[in-house]
Motif scaffolding. Sequence first.
Motif, short mmCIF file in Angstrom:
data_model
loop_
_atom_site.label_atom_id
_atom_site.label_comp_id
_atom_site.label_asym_id
_atom_site.label_seq_id
_atom_site.Cartn_x
_atom_site.Cartn_y
_atom_site.Cartn_z
N ALA A 138 0.85 -1.18 0.00
CA ALA A 138 0.00 0.00 0.00
C ALA A 138 0.88 1.22 0.00
N SER A 139 0.32 2.31 -0.52
CA SER A 139 1.13 3.51 -0.64
C SER A 139 0.58 4.70 0.12
N ALA A 140 -0.54 4.50 0.82
CA ALA A 140 -1.11 5.61 1.58
C ALA A 140 -1.32 5.15 3.00
N SER A 141 -1.12 6.03 3.97
CA SER A 141 -1.29 5.67 5.37
C SER A 141 -2.59 6.24 5.89
N ALA A 142 -3.27 5.43 6.71
CA ALA A 142 -4.48 5.91 7.35
C ALA A 142 -4.10 6.91 8.43
N ALA A 188 -2.83 7.19 23.40
CA ALA A 188 -2.51 5.90 23.99
C ALA A 188 -2.62 4.77 22.98
N ALA A 189 -3.23 5.06 21.82
CA ALA A 189 -3.45 4.02 20.84
C ALA A 189 -2.19 3.77 20.03
N ALA A 190 -2.11 2.56 19.46
CA ALA A 190 -1.02 2.23 18.56
C ALA A 190 -1.22 2.98 17.25
N PRO A 191 -0.17 3.15 16.46
CA PRO A 191 -0.33 3.79 15.16
C PRO A 191 -1.28 2.98 14.27
N ALA A 192 -1.95 3.67 13.37
CA ALA A 192 -2.87 2.99 12.46
C ALA A 192 -2.09 2.20 11.42
N PRO A 193 -2.64 1.08 10.96
CA PRO A 193 -1.96 0.32 9.91
C PRO A 193 -1.99 1.07 8.59
N THR A 194 -1.10 0.70 7.72
CA THR A 194 -1.07 1.30 6.39
C THR A 194 -2.31 0.90 5.62
N ALA A 195 -2.93 1.86 4.97
CA ALA A 195 -4.13 1.60 4.19
C ALA A 195 -3.79 1.55 2.71
N PRO A 196 -4.57 0.83 1.91
CA PRO A 196 -4.29 0.78 0.47
C PRO A 196 -4.65 2.09 -0.20
N SER A 197 -3.98 2.38 -1.29
CA SER A 197 -4.31 3.57 -2.07
C SER A 197 -5.56 3.30 -2.90
N VAL A 221 -1.56 -2.50 15.69
CA VAL A 221 -2.07 -3.78 16.16
C VAL A 221 -2.27 -4.75 15.00
N ALA A 222 -2.47 -4.21 13.80
CA ALA A 222 -2.77 -5.06 12.66
C ALA A 222 -2.01 -4.58 11.44
N THR A 223 -1.91 -5.46 10.46
CA THR A 223 -1.23 -5.13 9.22
C THR A 223 -2.10 -5.53 8.04
N LEU A 224 -1.98 -4.80 6.95
CA LEU A 224 -2.76 -5.10 5.76
C LEU A 224 -2.38 -6.47 5.22
N GLY A 271 -12.07 6.18 12.41
CA GLY A 271 -11.02 6.14 13.41
C GLY A 271 -10.73 4.76 13.95
N GLY A 272 -11.46 3.74 13.47
CA GLY A 272 -11.27 2.39 13.97
C GLY A 272 -10.55 1.50 12.96
N THR A 273 -10.10 0.35 13.44
CA THR A 273 -9.47 -0.66 12.60
C THR A 273 -10.11 -2.00 12.90
#
Length: 288
Positions: free
Chosen positions: A26-30, A37-46, A120-123, A170-172
């Motif tokens: 993926a080339s775009a980040s959420a 306190a939350a973990a960084p968001a996983p990378t989202a698809p373009s 917490v998760a990955t694409l 804002g959720g995953t």
Amino acid sequence: MLRRTLMTLAVASGLAGLTVGTAATASASAAAPASAAAAPAPTAPSGGDVAAAHSAATATLDTVGRFLAAGGQKPQGTMQQQEAAAAALAPRLDSATLPVYYLDAAFVADPSPAGTASPVATLAFLATDAVGTSGTHASVWAAKVGSTWKVVNIAQGSDETSYAAQTRPGGTVFEEPQIGAWYQLINGKVLPLDATARQSVGPQGMTLADYHKLVRSRYADKLPGSAYDHAGIAGGFQPRNPALGKASGSASDTTAILAGAAALAAAGAGGAWFVMYRRTRRGEVIAA
């Protein structure tokens, strides 16, 4: 636990070369969650990736039809017979193409108390729901193979798109594939989306920090490089080779290890831990 049949498509470059490093890129980040306190968001698809994956799913509808016509078993009969049965079902795409995220090995490996250094998760891959005239659904999985998006798996049902569609702003939404549990991480809490997840984290869910402790207790000693890894143990079964379609035990005893390029390497160098340590819910056939 519900079993699902999975068809692994042997793409042109060969599945054997897809098990180490051909994740659904993926080339775009959420956007990162608002909570510090939350973990960084996983990378989202373009958008381009989503469109390409959708086109790949559209181009595979004849194979989806053969899969549905065979009732999730390996298609039988001549190609002409398979094509006739597939045409009778006239499968069509029945959802948007959505990203599917899996529990990230890096999150499990994070030794910090809160586990917030990694998402917490990955694409894992992009999924599109397909349905035939009989009303039977199949989940079509696409991954980026080299520079091209290809369909790598077809699974019975529509779990992937059904759960992914529940994502709140804002959720995953992600799956812990080792136990087949679906969750939503939002506002620093891991909330259950299915019965298995409710058994895992309780009906009210738990904080991200508590979930981190939970998955570390389950998997930290089973990550790549561990003694468990080197012993070649896979929850009581030997690892399967998705390129060969082989696994210890029958499909009725274990359902298919997450086969296909995207999921196998979803966590980068450690992505194969999903293959090594998952007893899944799916029987599997290899596409003709």
